[in-house]
Each structure stands twice: as structure tokens, then as C-alpha cells.
Design an enzyme around this catalytic site. Structure first.
Site, PDB file in Angstrom:
ATOM      1  N   LYS A 105       0.494  -0.645  -0.631  1.00 30.89           N
ATOM      2  CA  LYS A 105       0.104  -0.264   0.177  1.00 30.89           C
ATOM      3  C   LYS A 105       0.982   1.249   0.057  1.00 30.89           C
ATOM      4  O   LYS A 105       0.338   2.695  -0.268  1.00 30.89           O
ATOM      5  CB  LYS A 105      -0.933   0.196   0.975  1.00 30.89           C
ATOM      6  CG  LYS A 105      -1.218  -1.079   1.503  1.00 30.89           C
ATOM      7  CD  LYS A 105      -2.357  -1.161   2.771  1.00 30.89           C
ATOM      8  CE  LYS A 105      -2.976  -2.212   2.891  1.00 30.89           C
ATOM      9  NZ  LYS A 105      -3.876  -2.265   4.730  1.00 30.89           N
ATOM     10  N   ASP A 152       7.471   3.029  -1.942  1.00 28.38           N
ATOM     11  CA  ASP A 152       7.655   4.464  -1.010  1.00 28.38           C
ATOM     12  C   ASP A 152       8.717   4.060  -0.607  1.00 28.38           C
ATOM     13  O   ASP A 152       9.519   5.421  -0.220  1.00 28.38           O
ATOM     14  CB  ASP A 152       6.492   3.666   0.206  1.00 28.38           C
ATOM     15  CG  ASP A 152       6.439   2.269   0.594  1.00 28.38           C
ATOM     16  OD1 ASP A 152       7.362   1.853   0.256  1.00 28.38           O
ATOM     17  OD2 ASP A 152       5.659   2.220   1.457  1.00 28.38           O
ATOM     18  N   ASP A 189      14.851  -0.517   1.618  1.00 22.29           N
ATOM     19  CA  ASP A 189      15.184  -0.559   3.161  1.00 22.29           C
ATOM     20  C   ASP A 189      15.757  -2.418   2.523  1.00 22.29           C
ATOM     21  O   ASP A 189      17.074  -1.540   2.751  1.00 22.29           O
ATOM     22  CB  ASP A 189      14.082  -1.132   4.359  1.00 22.29           C
ATOM     23  CG  ASP A 189      13.940  -0.950   5.466  1.00 22.29           C
ATOM     24  OD1 ASP A 189      15.416  -0.844   6.009  1.00 22.29           O
ATOM     25  OD2 ASP A 189      13.326  -1.896   6.214  1.00 22.29           O
TER      26      ASP A 189
END
Ligand code: IMP
Ligand code: MG
Length: 181
Positions: free
Chosen positions: A49, A106, A109
Site C-alpha cells: 500500500k 515508497d 530498506d
């Protein structure tokens, strides 16, 4: 009366990247995409999301025709630590071999999510494949992965806002903030 979830969602947050800084970087990214893919069939694949706020602002500023598709993957289940395993919970069913594909994420990492998604999509022979990420946390990498474009490189901090969550909270903040316990 506050529910415990609401109380939990009211932790201190330090703004790391302001709304204005984000919007400026998004505009410049959209301009570059519009130039690079002019006259080419472009498919943007948003990773749900987390990317949805970035993706929504980005595509509004893209000035050439483009199509949209979504994939969902999770490597975070709760809190701030990665489980290490990537699960694809939503895939695209369409044929991507006629498209230049740009994956929109987004944050990178450990690199596990995007290396897995890129591997899957490359295997489907798109005309080209590039990765755009809003944020990059290179210090946390566990597998080698570089985005073609990272709008901001950040230190090893857990961040929220502009689509990014802590246990599903804070996605609606218009800026990026450091999450503080
Ligand atoms: P990776 O597979 O470890 O690169 O993780 C990528 C996913 O982990 C992102 O799409 C986010 O959903 C989540 N993630 C990683 N770092 C953060 C963070 O600082 N805040 C919120 N979500 C994060
Ligand atoms: Mg994500």
C-alpha cells in the site's frame, strides 16, 4: 473517548522531509518520466500500500499517456522489523511485454521486496524496466539493489507519512516524519 489504537497513533513525530520538499521532488521526477517515455507505451506499477500517495501525486504530474497497475507485497508484518520473507499478495495479470514498465515504491530498506518484484517482472519481458522510489535507506540493505531513481536518501530511521505506516497508522500525513516511540 480514545481507543487504544488512537492513543498508540499519537506518538511524537519529527518532520524529516516537508510537504513542499516532497512536492518539488515529485514534480521534477514526473517531468523526467514525461520526457523519457514520450511516444512510448508506459505502464506504471505501484506497489501497495505504501506507494499510493506518492503514486497519486506523481501520475497527476505526468503529462504523457500512461497506464496503471498494482502489485502488493509485504515483508513487514508489524512494528519496525522485517521478517525477511517477501510475499506477493496481489499480482498483475496483464501481459507487460508491450510496455516500458516503471515500478513505483515508497521506500527501499533491506532491498528484498524490490529485488523480488523486479525479478518477477523482468521475467515477463517488458520493453524496459525501471524503479523509482520515494525514499532510500541504503544503510539497511541486505540484498544488493539500486533504484534507477530515489527522490530522497535517508539515514537508518523508521519513518512514517506520505503513504508509509507504522502498524497501519500515519499514512495520511502529508510529510515524512521520523517515528519516535
Ligand atoms: P524492504 O523489502 O526491506 O526493502 O522493505 C520495503 C518495505 O518495507 C517498504 O515498502 C515499506 O512497506 C516497509 N518499510 C521499510 N522501511 C520503512 C520505514 O522506515 N517506515 C515504514 N515502512 C518501511
Ligand atoms: Mg511498501
Amino acid at each position: 473517548m480514545l481507543t487504544s489504537k488512537n492513543e498508540f497513533c499519537s506518538h511524537t513525530k519529527n518532520v524529516l522531509i516537508s510537504e513542499a520538499e516532497i512536492q518539488q521532488a515529485v514534480r521534477s521526477c514526473a517531468e523526467d518520466i514525461s520526457k523519457e517515455y514520450e511516444g512510448k507505451p508506459l505502464l506504471i506499477v505501484g506497489i501497495l500500500k505504501g506507494s499510493f500517495v506518492f503514486l497519486s501525486d506523481l501520475i497527476k504530474r505526468i503529462t504523457i499517456p500512461c497506464e496503471l497497475a498494482f502489485m502488493a507485497a509485504s515483508s513487514y508484518y508489524d512494528g519496525t522489523t522485517s521478517s525477511g520473507e517477501v510475499r506477493i499478495s496481489l499480482d498483475i495479470s496483464r501481459d507487460i511485454s508491450e510496455y516500458h514498465v516503471v515500478i513505483v515504491e515508497d521506500i527501499i530498506d533491506t532491498g528484498r521486496t524490490l529485488s523480488e518484484i523486479s525479478r518477477i517482472l523482468k521475467g515477463r519481458d517488458p520493453l524496459s524496466l525501471k524503479v523509482v522510489t520515494l525514499l532510500d535507506k541504503p544503510e539497511r540493505r541486505e540484498v544488493r539493489f539500486d533504484a534507477d531513481r530515489a527522490l530522497f536518501t535517508i539515514p537508518d530511521r523508521f519513518v512514517v507519512g506520505y503513504g508509509l505506516d507504522y502498524s497501519e497508522c500515519y499514512r495520511n500525513l502529508p510529510y515524512i516524519a521520523e517515528y519516535c516511540e
